[in-house]
Design a protein around this motif. Structure first.
Motif, PDB file in Angstrom:
ATOM      1  N   ILE A 156      36.347  36.157  49.833  1.00 22.00           N
ATOM      2  CA  ILE A 156      35.786  36.719  48.851  1.00 22.00           C
ATOM      3  C   ILE A 156      34.587  36.331  48.288  1.00 22.00           C
ATOM      4  CG2 ILE A 156      35.913  38.088  46.625  1.00 22.00           C
ATOM      5  CD1 ILE A 156      39.153  38.154  47.039  1.00 22.00           C
ATOM      6  N   VAL A 157      34.538  34.950  47.859  1.00 21.88           N
ATOM      7  CA  VAL A 157      33.122  34.470  47.359  1.00 21.88           C
ATOM      8  C   VAL A 157      32.109  34.338  48.530  1.00 21.88           C
ATOM      9  CG1 VAL A 157      32.445  32.461  46.314  1.00 21.88           C
ATOM     10  CG2 VAL A 157      34.505  33.201  45.338  1.00 21.88           C
ATOM     11  N   LEU A 158      32.505  33.773  49.612  1.00 22.34           N
ATOM     12  CA  LEU A 158      31.501  33.596  50.739  1.00 22.34           C
ATOM     13  C   LEU A 158      31.101  35.300  51.229  1.00 22.34           C
ATOM     14  CD1 LEU A 158      32.950  30.778  52.484  1.00 22.34           C
ATOM     15  CD2 LEU A 158      30.938  30.885  51.211  1.00 22.34           C
ATOM     16  N   THR A 159      31.979  36.144  51.355  1.00 23.46           N
ATOM     17  CA  THR A 159      31.663  37.396  51.801  1.00 23.46           C
ATOM     18  C   THR A 159      30.580  38.161  50.708  1.00 23.46           C
ATOM     19  OG1 THR A 159      33.574  37.925  53.027  1.00 23.46           O
ATOM     20  CG2 THR A 159      32.221  39.783  52.254  1.00 23.46           C
ATOM     21  N   GLY A 200      36.049  41.626  42.903  1.00 25.78           N
ATOM     22  CA  GLY A 200      36.619  40.501  43.974  1.00 25.78           C
ATOM     23  C   GLY A 200      37.506  39.586  43.478  1.00 25.78           C
ATOM     24  N   LEU A 201      37.276  39.042  42.298  1.00 31.50           N
ATOM     25  CA  LEU A 201      38.196  37.924  41.756  1.00 31.50           C
ATOM     26  C   LEU A 201      39.618  38.590  41.266  1.00 31.50           C
ATOM     27  CD1 LEU A 201      35.484  35.684  39.922  1.00 31.50           C
ATOM     28  CD2 LEU A 201      36.680  35.252  42.168  1.00 31.50           C
ATOM     29  N   VAL A 202      39.474  39.766  40.958  1.00 30.59           N
ATOM     30  CA  VAL A 202      40.751  40.446  40.470  1.00 30.59           C
ATOM     31  C   VAL A 202      41.440  41.041  41.469  1.00 30.59           C
ATOM     32  CG1 VAL A 202      41.680  42.578  39.215  1.00 30.59           C
ATOM     33  CG2 VAL A 202      39.534  41.232  38.273  1.00 30.59           C
ATOM     34  N   ALA A 203      40.701  41.118  42.713  1.00 31.56           N
ATOM     35  CA  ALA A 203      41.585  41.429  44.085  1.00 31.56           C
ATOM     36  C   ALA A 203      42.305  40.330  44.435  1.00 31.56           C
ATOM     37  CB  ALA A 203      40.540  41.817  45.091  1.00 31.56           C
ATOM     38  N   TRP A 204      41.638  39.158  44.107  1.00 33.20           N
ATOM     39  CA  TRP A 204      42.430  37.986  44.540  1.00 33.20           C
ATOM     40  C   TRP A 204      43.708  37.726  43.964  1.00 33.20           C
ATOM     41  CZ3 TRP A 204      39.861  32.471  43.467  1.00 33.20           C
ATOM     42  CH2 TRP A 204      40.419  31.321  44.147  1.00 33.20           C
ATOM     43  N   VAL A 205      43.640  37.838  42.455  1.00 36.77           N
ATOM     44  CA  VAL A 205      44.736  37.769  41.616  1.00 36.77           C
ATOM     45  C   VAL A 205      45.805  38.946  42.020  1.00 36.77           C
ATOM     46  CG1 VAL A 205      45.829  37.939  39.381  1.00 36.77           C
ATOM     47  CG2 VAL A 205      43.666  36.992  39.658  1.00 36.77           C
ATOM     48  N   VAL A 206      45.364  40.026  42.476  1.00 38.12           N
ATOM     49  CA  VAL A 206      46.422  41.100  42.859  1.00 38.12           C
ATOM     50  C   VAL A 206      46.925  40.795  44.227  1.00 38.12           C
ATOM     51  CG1 VAL A 206      46.423  43.464  43.544  1.00 38.12           C
ATOM     52  CG2 VAL A 206      45.188  42.883  41.679  1.00 38.12           C
ATOM     53  N   VAL A 220      40.009  32.879  37.169  1.00 41.25           N
ATOM     54  CA  VAL A 220      39.181  34.281  36.955  1.00 41.25           C
ATOM     55  C   VAL A 220      38.794  34.375  35.582  1.00 41.25           C
ATOM     56  CG1 VAL A 220      39.264  36.641  36.973  1.00 41.25           C
ATOM     57  CG2 VAL A 220      40.239  35.428  38.939  1.00 41.25           C
ATOM     58  N   GLN A 221      39.932  34.125  34.629  1.00 45.26           N
ATOM     59  CA  GLN A 221      39.689  34.385  33.131  1.00 45.26           C
ATOM     60  C   GLN A 221      38.590  33.345  32.785  1.00 45.26           C
ATOM     61  OE1 GLN A 221      40.107  36.784  31.150  1.00 45.26           O
ATOM     62  NE2 GLN A 221      41.856  37.740  31.789  1.00 45.26           N
ATOM     63  N   GLY A 222      38.687  32.127  33.094  1.00 50.43           N
ATOM     64  CA  GLY A 222      37.530  31.147  32.744  1.00 50.43           C
ATOM     65  C   GLY A 222      36.117  31.606  33.142  1.00 50.43           C
ATOM     66  N   ALA A 227      33.048  37.303  28.035  1.00 52.24           N
ATOM     67  CA  ALA A 227      33.966  37.967  27.470  1.00 52.24           C
ATOM     68  C   ALA A 227      35.336  37.880  28.037  1.00 52.24           C
ATOM     69  CB  ALA A 227      33.605  39.477  27.753  1.00 52.24           C
ATOM     70  N   PHE A 228      36.310  38.235  27.296  1.00 52.50           N
ATOM     71  CA  PHE A 228      37.695  37.674  27.873  1.00 52.50           C
ATOM     72  C   PHE A 228      38.236  39.231  28.199  1.00 52.50           C
ATOM     73  CE2 PHE A 228      42.348  37.636  27.330  1.00 52.50           C
ATOM     74  CZ  PHE A 228      42.521  36.355  28.021  1.00 52.50           C
ATOM     75  N   SER A 229      38.837  39.081  29.508  1.00 55.00           N
ATOM     76  CA  SER A 229      39.445  40.325  30.368  1.00 55.00           C
ATOM     77  C   SER A 229      40.788  40.651  29.865  1.00 55.00           C
ATOM     78  CB  SER A 229      39.094  40.439  31.717  1.00 55.00           C
ATOM     79  OG  SER A 229      39.571  41.470  32.336  1.00 55.00           O
ATOM     80  N   TYR A 230      40.885  41.270  28.993  1.00 51.97           N
ATOM     81  CA  TYR A 230      42.226  41.715  28.235  1.00 51.97           C
ATOM     82  C   TYR A 230      43.085  42.471  29.341  1.00 51.97           C
ATOM     83  CZ  TYR A 230      40.774  40.155  23.802  1.00 51.97           C
ATOM     84  OH  TYR A 230      40.176  39.227  22.957  1.00 51.97           O
ATOM     85  N   LEU A 231      42.474  43.317  30.080  1.00 50.41           N
ATOM     86  CA  LEU A 231      43.159  44.246  31.367  1.00 50.41           C
ATOM     87  C   LEU A 231      43.688  43.075  32.420  1.00 50.41           C
ATOM     88  CD1 LEU A 231      43.916  46.752  32.350  1.00 50.41           C
ATOM     89  CD2 LEU A 231      41.597  46.835  33.593  1.00 50.41           C
ATOM     90  N   THR A 232      42.818  42.204  32.570  1.00 50.14           N
ATOM     91  CA  THR A 232      43.274  41.277  33.863  1.00 50.14           C
ATOM     92  C   THR A 232      44.495  40.378  33.186  1.00 50.14           C
ATOM     93  OG1 THR A 232      41.047  41.022  34.684  1.00 50.14           O
ATOM     94  CG2 THR A 232      42.680  39.374  35.385  1.00 50.14           C
ATOM     95  N   ALA A 233      44.512  39.812  31.938  1.00 52.91           N
ATOM     96  CA  ALA A 233      45.361  39.222  31.367  1.00 52.91           C
ATOM     97  C   ALA A 233      46.584  39.917  31.306  1.00 52.91           C
ATOM     98  CB  ALA A 233      44.984  38.629  29.846  1.00 52.91           C
TER      99      ALA A 233
END
Length: 126
Positions: free
Chosen positions: A53-56, A69-75, A100-102, A110-116
Motif C-alpha cells: 500500500i505504501v509503495l503503491t 490505504g492504512l485503514v484498508a490494511w487494518v480492515v 495507523v492511529q500513531g 487528530a485521533f481517528s475515533y472511527l478507526t478506533a
C-alpha cells in the motif's frame, strides 16, 4: 535504491509477487498440517500488504495525508483474523491499528475515533 528506474510493471510485480506467494504458501502449509508455518506466512502476507500500500502510493504519487490505504490494511487484518481465527493475526492487526492511529495523530494531528471504534468492535467481538 533505484526504485524509480524500474519499469512500472516490474515494480508492481515486485509488490504483488511476494504478497501472493506469502498468502499461497501460508494456505499450502496450513492445509498440509503445518499450521504454525502457514500462519506465519499469512502474517507475512499481511505485512507485505501494508508495504505494498505504501509503495503503491509512492509509485503513483498519491496524497500522503489520506488514511484510506492504512485503514484498508487494518480492515484486511481484521478479515484475516476472522477467516483464520488466529491469535497471531489478532495481535498483528492490533499493532497495525496502533501504528495507523500513531501516524494519524502524529502527522495529521487528530485521533481517528472511527478507526478506533471499528477496530475495537471488529477485534473485540472476535
Amino acid at each position: 535504491a533505484n526504485w524509480q528506474g524500474l519499469p512500472e510493471l516490474a515494480r508492481l510485480g515486485l509488490l504483488l509477487g511476494p504478497l501472493c506467494g506469502a498468502y499461497a504458501g501460508g494456505e499450502y502449509f496450513r492445509r498440509r498440517g503445518n499450521v504454525n508455518l502457514g500462519m506465519g506466512l499469512v502474517a507475512l502476507g499481511l505485512i507485505l500488504f501494508g508495504a505494498s500500500i505504501v509503495l503503491t502510493s509512492q509509485l503513483y504519487q498519491l496524497i500522503g495525508y489520506d488514511l484510506t490505504g492504512l485503514v484498508a490494511w487494518v480492515v484486511a487484518g481484521m478479515g484475516l483474523t476472522w477467516v483464520y481465527r488466529s491469535r497471531l493475526l489478532f495481535l498483528l492487526t492490533a499493532i497495525i491499528s496502533g501504528i495507523v492511529q500513531g501516524y494519524n495523530t502524529g502527522q495529521l494531528g487528530a485521533f481517528s475515533y472511527l478507526t478506533a471504534a471499528f477496530t475495537a468492535l471488529g477485534l473485540g467481538y472476535y
